[in-house]
Design an enzyme around this catalytic site. Structure first.
Site, PDB file in Angstrom:
ATOM      1  CG  HIS A 205       4.360   2.253  -2.479  1.00 59.51           C
ATOM      2  ND1 HIS A 205       3.595   3.280  -1.939  1.00 59.51           N
ATOM      3  CD2 HIS A 205       3.494   1.227  -2.694  1.00 59.51           C
ATOM      4  CE1 HIS A 205       2.338   2.891  -1.831  1.00 59.51           C
ATOM      5  NE2 HIS A 205       2.247   1.652  -2.290  1.00 59.51           N
ATOM      6  CG  ASP A 207       0.963  -1.580  -5.257  1.00 55.97           C
ATOM      7  OD1 ASP A 207       1.475  -1.029  -4.265  1.00 55.97           O
ATOM      8  OD2 ASP A 207      -0.180  -1.305  -5.680  1.00 55.97           O
ATOM      9  CG  HIS A 262       0.564   4.080  -5.854  1.00 55.37           C
ATOM     10  ND1 HIS A 262       1.221   3.095  -6.558  1.00 55.37           N
ATOM     11  CD2 HIS A 262       0.045   3.467  -4.757  1.00 55.37           C
ATOM     12  CE1 HIS A 262       1.083   1.933  -5.946  1.00 55.37           C
ATOM     13  NE2 HIS A 262       0.392   2.137  -4.839  1.00 55.37           N
ATOM     14  NE  ARG A 272      -7.744   8.129  -0.008  1.00 58.55           N
ATOM     15  CZ  ARG A 272      -7.221   7.026  -0.538  1.00 58.55           C
ATOM     16  NH1 ARG A 272      -6.426   6.265   0.186  1.00 58.55           N
ATOM     17  NH2 ARG A 272      -7.475   6.689  -1.785  1.00 58.55           N
TER      18      ARG A 272
END
Length: 329
Positions: A205, A207, A262, A272
């Site tokens: 996607h 941002d 990304h 993570r």
């Protein structure tokens, strides 16, 4: 290193993506204390739409404190975390990303951030002193991110040679600015498919906002999409911040800066934990290419629209959709 092993995320069917064999060594590194950093910053936004900043002035103790609070929350029993699923300005979610069918190997906390300090009463689902501790860490971190966003955007203006210096930063520093803080937790996924592939943690996607500032623990997973059509893995660096150009900044620069696509892939053995600050403009702000950045005879690539209009449209799309295509001339 943070490793959360007692996750209650159930196994779900997710897209499988091939893993790049090596880390990408071409990430621009911008030393914010170095003279001439504004020129390097502009070049990074033009060529990649993504860069890393060092000498950012954010105390590591502050960063570590919020990460510790995030780990505490994500370590709670699932029923306790679910109590945060309907709160405002805080919301918890897992697996489902948005309302249009996107899923990922992720759970998250999402905060609607304004210029006013957050009250611990907004975290009523947590018992004291946990609510006060998390609230304090959030407010300190958000305050630091606002300053860093302002510094970076003003350096961009310098590098672009446009005045006033706050022509971009004022959009995210306004009292009505629509900014978001997201805490993501990608649990270990020990039963991955074949060794040369990985489950999707957060799908590809861009941002929507003006700028995004990301910090994570020392676990890999973040990937960016290069113009040659390849996905590359970003080497983790828990002491620095990674910055994305957002869709709104691409519009403001008439495509000179590129909003980078990304994604995040799940890790087999390690958790993570990432913290992303999304700097957005006020709801009624009209977005269009800045005349000061338009060359003689250059035509606007986008029609004018408000941030509220774009945000509403983006919320009705899938992650992989080309949102800006709707607003191109």
């Amino acid at each position: 290193m943070v490793v959360l092993t007692n996750t209650t995320l159930e196994r779900i069917t997710l897209p499988v993506a091939p893993k790049p064999s090596t880390y990408f060594s071409g990430i621009p590194v911008i030393n914010l204390a170095q003279p001439g950093s504004e020129t390097l910053l502009v070049r990074a936004c033009e060529e990649l739409g993504f860069f890393k900043v060092t000498n950012h002035g954010i105390p590591m103790e502050l960063i570590a404190r919020l990460e510790e609070e995030a780990v505490k929350f994500f370590s709670l029993a699932q029923v306790e975390k679910e109590r945060a699923g309907t709160g405002n300005p805080l919301g918890y979610g897992n697996k489902t990303i948005g309302h249009n069918g996107d899923v990922g190997w992720v759970e998250y906390l999402l905060f609607d951030v304004t210029s006013k300090p957050m009250s611990h009463t907004a975290l009523a689902f947590l018992e004291e002193p946990s609510a006060s501790s998390l609230c304090s860490a959030l407010n300190e971190y958000v305050s630091a991110m606002r300053k860093l966003v302002c510094e970076v955007l003003e350096l961009m203006a310098e590098g672009l040679r446009v005045q006033p210096r706050n022509i971009l930063s004022k959009l995210v520093m306004d009292e009505e600015s629509d900014s978001i803080l997201r805490l993501n937790h990608y649990p270990p996924c020990p039963h991955l498919p074949e060794l040369d592939s990985s489950l999707t943690g957060f799908g590809e996607h861009t941002d929507p906002q003006i700028i995004s500032i990301l910090r994570s623990n020392n676990t890999s997973g973040l990937q960016i999409y290069l113009r040659d059509g390849s996905w590359v893995t970003v080497p983790p660096d828990q002491d620095s911040f990674f910055i994305n150009v957002g869709d709104s900044l691409q519009v403001l620069t008439n495509g000179r800066f590129r909003s980078v696509k990304h994604r995040v892939l799940a890790h087999g053995l390690k958790s993570r934990v990432s913290m992303i600050y999304f700097g957005g403009p006020p709801s009624g702000e009209r977005l269009a290419p800045l005349p000061l950045l338009m060359g003689e005879g250059e035509e606007s690539l986008y029609r004018e629209f408000t941030w509220c209009e774009y945000k509403s449209f983006a919320h009705g799309t899938r992650l992989t959709d080309n949102r800006l295509g709707q607003f191109q001339r």
